[in-house]
Design an enzyme around this catalytic site. Sequence first.
Site, PDB file in Angstrom:
ATOM      1  N   ASN A 118       0.996  -1.112   0.208  1.00 26.93           N
ATOM      2  CA  ASN A 118      -0.218  -0.105   0.222  1.00 26.93           C
ATOM      3  C   ASN A 118       0.809   1.105   0.190  1.00 26.93           C
ATOM      4  OD1 ASN A 118      -2.486   1.731   0.229  1.00 26.93           O
ATOM      5  ND2 ASN A 118      -1.455   2.473   2.283  1.00 26.93           N
ATOM      6  N   THR A 157      -8.870   5.097   1.177  1.00 26.37           N
ATOM      7  CA  THR A 157      -8.118   3.818  -0.127  1.00 26.37           C
ATOM      8  C   THR A 157      -7.137   5.190  -1.312  1.00 26.37           C
ATOM      9  OG1 THR A 157     -10.054   4.260  -1.657  1.00 26.37           O
ATOM     10  CG2 THR A 157      -9.950   2.449  -0.279  1.00 26.37           C
ATOM     11  N   ASP A 193       1.605   7.018  -0.439  1.00 27.96           N
ATOM     12  CA  ASP A 193       0.264   6.206  -0.477  1.00 27.96           C
ATOM     13  C   ASP A 193       0.297   5.617  -2.522  1.00 27.96           C
ATOM     14  OD1 ASP A 193      -2.077   4.452   0.573  1.00 27.96           O
ATOM     15  OD2 ASP A 193      -3.228   5.696  -1.117  1.00 27.96           O
ATOM     16  N   ASP A 244      -0.650  -6.023   4.176  1.00 24.87           N
ATOM     17  CA  ASP A 244      -0.905  -5.030   5.012  1.00 24.87           C
ATOM     18  C   ASP A 244      -2.337  -4.396   4.887  1.00 24.87           C
ATOM     19  OD1 ASP A 244       0.579  -3.640   7.869  1.00 24.87           O
ATOM     20  OD2 ASP A 244       1.070  -2.564   5.882  1.00 24.87           O
ATOM     21  N   HIS A 252      -6.727  -0.649   2.851  1.00 23.71           N
ATOM     22  CA  HIS A 252      -6.241   0.931   1.889  1.00 23.71           C
ATOM     23  C   HIS A 252      -6.084   0.885   1.011  1.00 23.71           C
ATOM     24  CE1 HIS A 252      -6.668   3.045   6.284  1.00 23.71           C
ATOM     25  NE2 HIS A 252      -5.843   1.581   6.170  1.00 23.71           N
ATOM     26  N   GLU A 265      -5.613  -7.540   5.984  1.00 24.09           N
ATOM     27  CA  GLU A 265      -5.641  -6.590   7.462  1.00 24.09           C
ATOM     28  C   GLU A 265      -6.079  -5.483   6.339  1.00 24.09           C
ATOM     29  OE1 GLU A 265      -2.772  -3.632  10.842  1.00 24.09           O
ATOM     30  OE2 GLU A 265      -2.825  -3.846   8.366  1.00 24.09           O
TER      31      GLU A 265
END
Length: 431
Positions: free
Chosen positions: A131, A176, A184, A214, A218, A248
Amino acid sequence: MRNKNKITSFLIAFVFALSLVFNNITGLITVNAAVVNSIDDGAILHAWNWSFDTIKSRLPEIKEAGYTAIQTSPIQGNKEDLMANSKWWILYQPTNFKIGNAQLGNREQFKSMCEEADKYGIDIIVDVVANHTGNRGGGTDAFYPATNVDSAIKDDSSMWHEHVGVSDWNNRWQVTHWGIGLPDLNTANWKLQNMVIEFLNDAIACGADGFRFDAAKHIELPDDDGGSDFWPRVLGALNKDDLFIYGEVLQGGADRINAYHTYMRTTADWYGGSVRSAVGYHSTANVNNAKTYTVSGAASNLVTWVESHDTYANDHKETVALTNEQIKLGWAIIAGRADSTPLFFNRTSGGYLASNMGAAGDDMWKDPIVVAANNFRNAMAGEGEYIRTQGNDLFITERGQSGVMIVNVSGSTSVNCETKLPNGEYTDSVS
Protein backbone atom coordinates in the site's frame (compact mmCIF):
# COMPACT_ATOMS: atom_id res chain seq x y z
CA MET A 1 -36.00 -37.74 23.13
CA ARG A 2 -33.41 -34.99 23.52
CA ASN A 3 -29.90 -36.19 24.37
CA LYS A 4 -29.40 -35.92 28.13
CA ASN A 5 -25.69 -36.67 28.15
CA LYS A 6 -23.81 -34.52 30.66
CA ILE A 7 -20.28 -33.26 31.25
CA THR A 8 -19.38 -33.24 34.93
CA SER A 9 -15.93 -32.30 36.21
CA PHE A 10 -14.09 -30.06 38.65
CA LEU A 11 -11.60 -27.48 37.41
CA ILE A 12 -8.99 -25.54 39.34
CA ALA A 13 -8.43 -22.14 37.72
CA PHE A 14 -5.24 -21.04 35.97
CA VAL A 15 -2.98 -23.97 36.85
CA PHE A 16 -5.48 -26.37 35.31
CA ALA A 17 -7.54 -23.76 33.52
CA LEU A 18 -7.55 -25.65 30.25
CA SER A 19 -9.13 -29.06 29.90
CA LEU A 20 -8.80 -30.98 26.63
CA VAL A 21 -10.98 -34.04 26.75
CA PHE A 22 -10.86 -36.73 24.11
CA ASN A 23 -13.18 -39.66 23.51
CA ASN A 24 -11.27 -42.91 23.92
CA ILE A 25 -14.07 -45.07 22.58
CA THR A 26 -12.20 -44.97 19.26
CA GLY A 27 -8.78 -44.79 20.86
CA LEU A 28 -7.04 -42.21 23.02
CA ILE A 29 -5.78 -39.11 21.18
CA THR A 30 -2.66 -37.81 22.94
CA VAL A 31 -1.40 -34.23 23.00
CA ASN A 32 1.44 -34.97 20.58
CA ALA A 33 -0.95 -35.76 17.76
CA ALA A 34 0.49 -35.37 14.26
CA VAL A 35 0.34 -31.92 12.72
CA VAL A 36 -2.31 -31.56 10.03
CA ASN A 37 -1.32 -30.34 6.58
CA SER A 38 -3.90 -27.55 6.17
CA ILE A 39 -3.32 -24.00 7.42
CA ASP A 40 -7.08 -23.63 7.79
CA ASP A 41 -7.32 -26.51 10.26
CA GLY A 42 -4.07 -25.68 12.03
CA ALA A 43 -2.47 -22.69 13.77
CA ILE A 44 -0.06 -19.99 12.59
CA LEU A 45 2.98 -18.88 14.59
CA HIS A 46 3.68 -15.21 13.99
CA ALA A 47 7.49 -15.29 14.27
CA TRP A 48 7.57 -11.54 14.67
CA ASN A 49 10.93 -10.06 13.71
CA TRP A 50 12.64 -13.48 13.63
CA SER A 51 15.28 -13.77 10.93
CA PHE A 52 15.04 -16.44 8.26
CA ASP A 53 17.97 -18.29 9.84
CA THR A 54 16.37 -18.14 13.29
CA ILE A 55 13.14 -19.59 11.94
CA LYS A 56 15.06 -22.30 10.12
CA SER A 57 16.95 -23.28 13.27
CA ARG A 58 13.76 -23.54 15.33
CA LEU A 59 11.69 -25.57 12.88
CA PRO A 60 11.93 -28.83 14.89
CA GLU A 61 10.56 -27.04 17.96
CA ILE A 62 7.85 -25.31 15.95
CA LYS A 63 6.79 -28.65 14.48
CA GLU A 64 6.78 -30.22 17.95
CA ALA A 65 4.67 -27.32 19.26
CA GLY A 66 1.94 -28.16 16.75
CA TYR A 67 1.98 -25.17 14.40
CA THR A 68 1.13 -25.75 10.75
CA ALA A 69 2.37 -22.41 9.44
CA ILE A 70 4.76 -19.56 10.23
CA GLN A 71 4.17 -15.92 9.37
CA THR A 72 7.27 -13.83 8.75
CA SER A 73 7.66 -10.10 9.15
CA PRO A 74 7.90 -8.11 5.87
CA ILE A 75 10.78 -9.40 3.73
CA GLN A 76 11.16 -6.38 1.41
CA GLY A 77 14.06 -3.96 1.49
CA ASN A 78 13.42 -1.04 3.83
CA LYS A 79 14.71 2.48 4.28
CA GLU A 80 17.15 1.97 7.20
CA ASP A 81 19.22 -0.90 8.61
CA LEU A 82 17.85 -0.45 12.14
CA MET A 83 18.00 -3.57 14.30
CA ALA A 84 16.44 -2.83 17.71
CA ASN A 85 12.98 -4.35 18.21
CA SER A 86 11.83 -0.91 19.30
CA LYS A 87 12.33 0.07 15.66
CA TRP A 88 10.06 -2.73 14.39
CA TRP A 89 8.09 -0.25 12.28
CA ILE A 90 11.00 0.08 9.86
CA LEU A 91 9.98 -3.25 8.34
CA TYR A 92 6.71 -1.59 7.31
CA GLN A 93 8.54 1.20 5.46
CA PRO A 94 9.75 -0.65 2.35
CA THR A 95 11.79 0.77 -0.49
CA ASN A 96 11.21 -1.90 -3.12
CA PHE A 97 9.51 -5.14 -4.10
CA LYS A 98 12.54 -7.38 -3.70
CA ILE A 99 13.31 -10.15 -1.19
CA GLY A 100 15.85 -9.31 1.50
CA ASN A 101 16.64 -6.81 4.24
CA ALA A 102 19.20 -6.28 7.00
CA GLN A 103 16.87 -7.41 9.77
CA LEU A 104 15.64 -10.78 8.44
CA GLY A 105 18.14 -11.90 5.82
CA ASN A 106 18.67 -12.17 2.07
CA ARG A 107 16.86 -14.03 -0.70
CA GLU A 108 19.01 -17.16 -0.45
CA GLN A 109 18.41 -17.36 3.29
CA PHE A 110 14.67 -16.95 2.70
CA LYS A 111 14.70 -19.72 0.11
CA SER A 112 16.70 -22.01 2.39
CA MET A 113 14.25 -21.41 5.23
CA CYS A 114 11.26 -22.22 3.00
CA GLU A 115 12.88 -25.39 1.71
CA GLU A 116 13.62 -26.58 5.24
CA ALA A 117 10.11 -25.70 6.45
CA ASP A 118 8.70 -27.81 3.63
CA LYS A 119 10.56 -30.83 5.00
CA TYR A 120 8.64 -30.40 8.26
CA GLY A 121 5.29 -29.87 6.55
CA ILE A 122 5.17 -26.27 7.76
CA ASP A 123 3.90 -23.53 5.44
CA ILE A 124 5.45 -20.06 5.20
CA ILE A 125 3.22 -16.97 5.07
CA VAL A 126 4.91 -13.69 4.06
CA ASP A 127 3.80 -10.29 5.34
CA VAL A 128 3.57 -7.99 2.28
CA VAL A 129 3.53 -4.19 2.24
CA ALA A 130 1.96 -3.07 -1.06
CA ASN A 131 0.00 0.00 0.00
CA HIS A 132 2.86 2.40 0.71
CA THR A 133 6.63 2.87 0.94
CA GLY A 134 8.95 4.34 3.52
CA ASN A 135 8.74 8.10 3.98
CA ARG A 136 11.37 10.82 4.04
CA GLY A 137 10.52 12.33 7.42
CA GLY A 138 7.87 13.80 9.67
CA GLY A 139 5.16 16.38 9.09
CA THR A 140 4.20 16.77 5.46
CA ASP A 141 7.34 14.83 4.50
CA ALA A 142 5.61 11.74 5.87
CA PHE A 143 3.59 11.57 2.66
CA TYR A 144 6.60 11.66 0.32
CA PRO A 145 8.86 8.67 -0.40
CA ALA A 146 12.24 8.16 1.24
CA THR A 147 15.20 9.08 -0.92
CA ASN A 148 16.28 5.44 -1.27
CA VAL A 149 12.94 4.14 -2.56
CA ASP A 150 13.46 2.29 -5.86
CA SER A 151 13.82 5.06 -8.45
CA ALA A 152 11.47 3.23 -10.83
CA ILE A 153 8.78 3.93 -8.25
CA LYS A 154 9.97 7.14 -6.59
CA ASP A 155 10.57 9.11 -9.77
CA ASP A 156 7.39 8.10 -11.59
CA SER A 157 4.52 10.40 -10.63
CA SER A 158 1.97 7.90 -11.95
CA MET A 159 2.96 5.53 -9.11
CA TRP A 160 1.55 7.79 -6.40
CA HIS A 161 -1.73 8.96 -4.95
CA GLU A 162 -2.04 12.44 -3.49
CA HIS A 163 0.56 13.33 -0.84
CA VAL A 164 -1.97 13.96 1.92
CA GLY A 165 -3.25 12.02 4.91
CA VAL A 166 -6.69 10.60 5.70
CA SER A 167 -8.81 13.07 7.67
CA ASP A 168 -12.18 11.25 7.58
CA TRP A 169 -11.99 7.50 8.26
CA ASN A 170 -15.62 7.08 7.19
CA ASN A 171 -14.80 8.38 3.71
CA ARG A 172 -13.96 5.34 1.59
CA TRP A 173 -12.24 7.46 -1.09
CA GLN A 174 -9.85 8.93 1.47
CA VAL A 175 -9.26 5.55 3.11
CA THR A 176 -8.17 4.04 -0.23
CA HIS A 177 -6.51 7.06 -1.89
CA TRP A 178 -4.86 9.10 0.85
CA GLY A 179 -1.97 8.29 3.15
CA ILE A 180 -1.94 6.66 6.58
CA GLY A 181 1.15 8.53 7.74
CA LEU A 182 3.17 7.19 4.82
CA PRO A 183 3.33 7.91 1.04
CA ASP A 184 0.43 6.15 -0.63
CA LEU A 185 1.09 4.09 -3.75
CA ASN A 186 -1.25 4.23 -6.74
CA THR A 187 -2.23 0.57 -6.62
CA ALA A 188 -4.40 0.99 -9.73
CA ASN A 189 -1.23 1.48 -11.81
CA TRP A 190 -0.42 -1.65 -13.85
CA LYS A 191 3.32 -0.94 -13.72
CA LEU A 192 3.16 -1.04 -9.95
CA GLN A 193 0.91 -4.09 -9.99
CA ASN A 194 3.42 -5.87 -12.21
CA MET A 195 6.16 -5.17 -9.68
CA VAL A 196 3.99 -6.61 -6.91
CA ILE A 197 3.14 -9.67 -9.03
CA GLU A 198 6.80 -10.30 -9.85
CA PHE A 199 7.75 -9.99 -6.16
CA LEU A 200 5.01 -12.35 -4.98
CA ASN A 201 5.84 -14.93 -7.64
CA ASP A 202 9.50 -14.76 -6.70
CA ALA A 203 8.55 -15.46 -3.09
CA ILE A 204 6.42 -18.39 -4.31
CA ALA A 205 9.35 -19.68 -6.38
CA CYS A 206 11.45 -19.59 -3.19
CA GLY A 207 8.79 -21.60 -1.36
CA ALA A 208 6.24 -19.17 0.12
CA ASP A 209 2.80 -20.72 0.72
CA GLY A 210 0.76 -17.64 1.46
CA PHE A 211 0.66 -13.91 2.07
CA ARG A 212 -0.68 -11.45 4.60
CA PHE A 213 -1.34 -8.06 3.00
CA ASP A 214 -0.59 -5.21 5.36
CA ALA A 215 -3.06 -2.30 5.22
CA ALA A 216 -5.29 -4.19 2.78
CA LYS A 217 -8.20 -2.00 3.87
CA HIS A 218 -6.42 0.90 2.17
CA ILE A 219 -6.13 -0.80 -1.21
CA GLU A 220 -9.27 -0.21 -3.27
CA LEU A 221 -11.76 -2.87 -4.35
CA PRO A 222 -13.05 -3.01 -7.95
CA ASP A 223 -16.48 -1.64 -7.05
CA ASP A 224 -15.24 1.21 -4.85
CA ASP A 225 -15.65 4.80 -5.97
CA GLY A 226 -12.32 5.12 -7.72
CA GLY A 227 -11.85 1.36 -7.55
CA SER A 228 -9.33 -0.70 -9.47
CA ASP A 229 -8.51 -4.24 -10.50
CA PHE A 230 -5.58 -4.56 -8.06
CA TRP A 231 -6.92 -7.53 -6.12
CA PRO A 232 -8.32 -9.66 -8.96
CA ARG A 233 -5.40 -8.89 -11.27
CA VAL A 234 -2.60 -9.36 -8.74
CA LEU A 235 -4.01 -12.40 -6.98
CA GLY A 236 -5.09 -13.91 -10.30
CA ALA A 237 -1.52 -13.75 -11.63
CA LEU A 238 0.11 -15.81 -8.88
CA ASN A 239 1.84 -19.04 -9.84
CA LYS A 240 0.28 -21.24 -7.18
CA ASP A 241 -3.34 -22.19 -6.65
CA ASP A 242 -3.59 -23.22 -3.01
CA LEU A 243 -2.11 -20.13 -1.36
CA PHE A 244 -3.30 -18.94 2.05
CA ILE A 245 -4.03 -15.24 1.57
CA TYR A 246 -5.45 -12.78 4.07
CA GLY A 247 -5.51 -9.04 4.46
CA GLU A 248 -5.30 -6.60 7.33
CA VAL A 249 -8.73 -4.98 7.25
CA LEU A 250 -9.10 -3.21 10.57
CA GLN A 251 -12.73 -2.90 11.55
CA GLY A 252 -14.46 0.43 11.86
CA GLY A 253 -14.90 3.39 9.56
CA ALA A 254 -15.13 2.60 5.86
CA ASP A 255 -13.75 -0.93 6.17
CA ARG A 256 -16.02 -2.90 3.75
CA ILE A 257 -14.63 -6.02 5.41
CA ASN A 258 -17.10 -8.49 3.91
CA ALA A 259 -16.44 -7.19 0.40
CA TYR A 260 -12.77 -8.18 0.80
CA HIS A 261 -13.87 -11.75 1.43
CA THR A 262 -14.50 -12.10 -2.30
CA TYR A 263 -10.73 -12.14 -2.71
CA MET A 264 -9.17 -13.20 0.60
CA ARG A 265 -9.57 -13.90 4.27
CA THR A 266 -9.28 -10.95 6.61
CA THR A 267 -8.25 -10.13 10.14
CA ALA A 268 -10.93 -9.84 12.84
CA ASP A 269 -9.41 -7.34 15.25
CA TRP A 270 -12.62 -6.61 17.16
CA TYR A 271 -12.84 -10.30 18.02
CA GLY A 272 -9.37 -10.06 19.55
CA GLY A 273 -10.77 -7.41 21.88
CA SER A 274 -13.72 -9.67 22.66
CA VAL A 275 -11.38 -12.54 23.57
CA ARG A 276 -9.30 -10.29 25.81
CA SER A 277 -12.49 -9.14 27.52
CA ALA A 278 -13.54 -12.78 27.92
CA VAL A 279 -10.41 -13.58 29.93
CA GLY A 280 -10.63 -10.46 32.12
CA TYR A 281 -8.33 -7.93 30.44
CA HIS A 282 -9.40 -4.42 31.51
CA SER A 283 -12.78 -5.80 32.65
CA THR A 284 -14.46 -8.54 34.63
CA ALA A 285 -13.91 -11.85 32.89
CA ASN A 286 -16.93 -13.00 30.88
CA VAL A 287 -16.49 -15.81 28.37
CA ASN A 288 -19.80 -14.96 26.70
CA ASN A 289 -18.01 -12.04 25.05
CA ALA A 290 -16.04 -14.49 22.90
CA LYS A 291 -18.97 -16.40 21.44
CA THR A 292 -19.51 -14.23 18.35
CA TYR A 293 -16.83 -13.15 15.86
CA THR A 294 -18.12 -9.54 15.42
CA VAL A 295 -18.11 -10.01 11.63
CA SER A 296 -21.10 -11.16 9.60
CA GLY A 297 -20.51 -13.92 7.09
CA ALA A 298 -18.50 -17.12 7.27
CA ALA A 299 -16.00 -17.54 10.10
CA SER A 300 -13.78 -19.46 7.68
CA ASN A 301 -12.90 -16.08 6.17
CA LEU A 302 -11.26 -14.89 9.39
CA VAL A 303 -7.79 -14.96 10.94
CA THR A 304 -8.07 -14.47 14.69
CA TRP A 305 -5.66 -13.63 17.49
CA VAL A 306 -5.50 -12.77 21.18
CA GLU A 307 -3.15 -9.91 20.36
CA SER A 308 -1.27 -8.73 17.27
CA HIS A 309 2.02 -6.96 16.69
CA ASP A 310 0.04 -3.72 16.36
CA THR A 311 -1.89 -4.06 19.62
CA TYR A 312 1.35 -4.98 21.41
CA ALA A 313 3.83 -2.56 19.86
CA ASN A 314 1.87 0.45 18.63
CA ASP A 315 1.92 3.80 20.41
CA HIS A 316 -1.16 2.92 22.46
CA LYS A 317 0.39 -0.31 23.83
CA GLU A 318 -3.09 -1.78 23.92
CA THR A 319 -2.13 -5.27 25.08
CA VAL A 320 1.24 -4.82 26.82
CA ALA A 321 -0.33 -5.46 30.24
CA LEU A 322 -1.96 -8.70 29.07
CA THR A 323 -0.59 -11.44 31.34
CA ASN A 324 0.81 -14.77 30.20
CA GLU A 325 -2.11 -16.54 31.86
CA GLN A 326 -4.59 -14.38 29.96
CA ILE A 327 -2.73 -15.06 26.70
CA LYS A 328 -2.94 -18.82 27.32
CA LEU A 329 -6.63 -18.70 28.20
CA GLY A 330 -7.43 -16.54 25.18
CA TRP A 331 -5.40 -18.79 22.90
CA ALA A 332 -7.26 -21.85 24.16
CA ILE A 333 -10.55 -20.16 23.28
CA ILE A 334 -9.59 -19.30 19.69
CA ALA A 335 -7.47 -22.39 18.96
CA GLY A 336 -10.27 -24.72 20.00
CA ARG A 337 -12.73 -23.28 17.49
CA ALA A 338 -13.38 -24.97 14.16
CA ASP A 339 -13.68 -22.37 11.44
CA SER A 340 -11.44 -19.33 11.88
CA THR A 341 -7.65 -19.68 11.67
CA PRO A 342 -5.78 -18.60 14.82
CA LEU A 343 -2.46 -16.75 14.79
CA PHE A 344 -0.19 -16.78 17.87
CA PHE A 345 1.82 -13.57 18.16
CA ASN A 346 5.31 -14.05 19.62
CA ARG A 347 6.34 -11.21 21.94
CA THR A 348 9.97 -10.09 22.26
CA SER A 349 12.17 -11.82 24.83
CA GLY A 350 13.66 -9.98 27.78
CA GLY A 351 10.79 -7.53 28.18
CA TYR A 352 8.78 -5.07 26.12
CA LEU A 353 10.50 -4.50 22.74
CA ALA A 354 13.82 -5.63 24.22
CA SER A 355 16.69 -7.16 22.22
CA ASN A 356 17.25 -6.93 18.47
CA MET A 357 15.30 -7.99 15.41
CA GLY A 358 16.44 -11.31 14.05
CA ALA A 359 16.31 -13.15 17.38
CA ALA A 360 13.43 -15.34 18.53
CA GLY A 361 11.02 -13.85 21.03
CA ASP A 362 9.92 -15.20 24.39
CA ASP A 363 8.95 -18.85 24.92
CA MET A 364 5.19 -18.44 25.30
CA TRP A 365 4.66 -19.85 21.78
CA LYS A 366 5.76 -23.25 23.09
CA ASP A 367 4.21 -23.12 26.57
CA PRO A 368 2.68 -26.52 27.43
CA ILE A 369 -0.85 -25.11 27.53
CA VAL A 370 -0.41 -23.40 24.15
CA VAL A 371 1.01 -26.61 22.68
CA ALA A 372 -1.85 -28.66 24.13
CA ALA A 373 -4.36 -26.29 22.53
CA ASN A 374 -2.55 -26.56 19.19
CA ASN A 375 -2.59 -30.33 19.31
CA PHE A 376 -6.26 -30.42 20.26
CA ARG A 377 -6.94 -28.27 17.21
CA ASN A 378 -4.90 -30.56 14.98
CA ALA A 379 -6.57 -33.68 16.35
CA MET A 380 -10.01 -32.17 15.75
CA ALA A 381 -9.32 -31.17 12.12
CA GLY A 382 -12.45 -31.48 10.01
CA GLU A 383 -14.80 -31.69 12.98
CA GLY A 384 -17.54 -29.10 13.42
CA GLU A 385 -18.03 -27.11 16.59
CA TYR A 386 -20.72 -26.54 19.16
CA ILE A 387 -20.11 -23.63 21.56
CA ARG A 388 -21.68 -23.43 24.96
CA THR A 389 -20.84 -21.43 28.07
CA GLN A 390 -21.50 -22.09 31.74
CA GLY A 391 -22.09 -18.81 33.52
CA ASN A 392 -19.39 -16.23 32.83
CA ASP A 393 -16.47 -18.51 33.61
CA LEU A 394 -16.47 -21.56 31.32
CA PHE A 395 -16.07 -21.52 27.54
CA ILE A 396 -16.84 -25.02 26.26
CA THR A 397 -16.07 -26.01 22.68
CA GLU A 398 -17.27 -29.42 21.55
CA ARG A 399 -15.75 -30.69 18.32
CA GLY A 400 -17.94 -33.13 16.43
CA GLN A 401 -18.22 -36.45 18.20
CA SER A 402 -14.59 -36.54 19.28
CA GLY A 403 -13.63 -34.11 22.03
CA VAL A 404 -14.22 -30.95 24.00
CA MET A 405 -12.09 -28.04 25.19
CA ILE A 406 -13.11 -26.44 28.47
CA VAL A 407 -11.57 -23.07 29.32
CA ASN A 408 -12.04 -21.78 32.86
CA VAL A 409 -11.25 -18.07 33.30
CA SER A 410 -12.15 -17.82 36.98
CA GLY A 411 -11.71 -19.70 40.26
CA SER A 412 -12.24 -23.34 41.10
CA THR A 413 -15.56 -24.48 39.70
CA SER A 414 -17.61 -27.49 38.75
CA VAL A 415 -18.64 -28.32 35.19
CA ASN A 416 -22.18 -29.61 34.91
CA CYS A 417 -23.73 -29.14 31.47
CA GLU A 418 -25.37 -31.06 28.68
CA THR A 419 -23.26 -32.28 25.78
CA LYS A 420 -23.70 -33.53 22.25
CA LEU A 421 -20.80 -35.94 22.71
CA PRO A 422 -21.61 -39.66 22.96
CA ASN A 423 -21.59 -41.44 26.31
CA GLY A 424 -18.21 -42.87 27.17
CA GLU A 425 -15.03 -42.45 29.13
CA TYR A 426 -12.94 -39.39 28.24
CA THR A 427 -9.33 -38.57 29.09
CA ASP A 428 -8.08 -35.11 30.00
CA SER A 429 -4.98 -34.53 27.88
CA VAL A 430 -3.66 -31.59 29.91
CA SER A 431 -3.90 -32.37 33.59
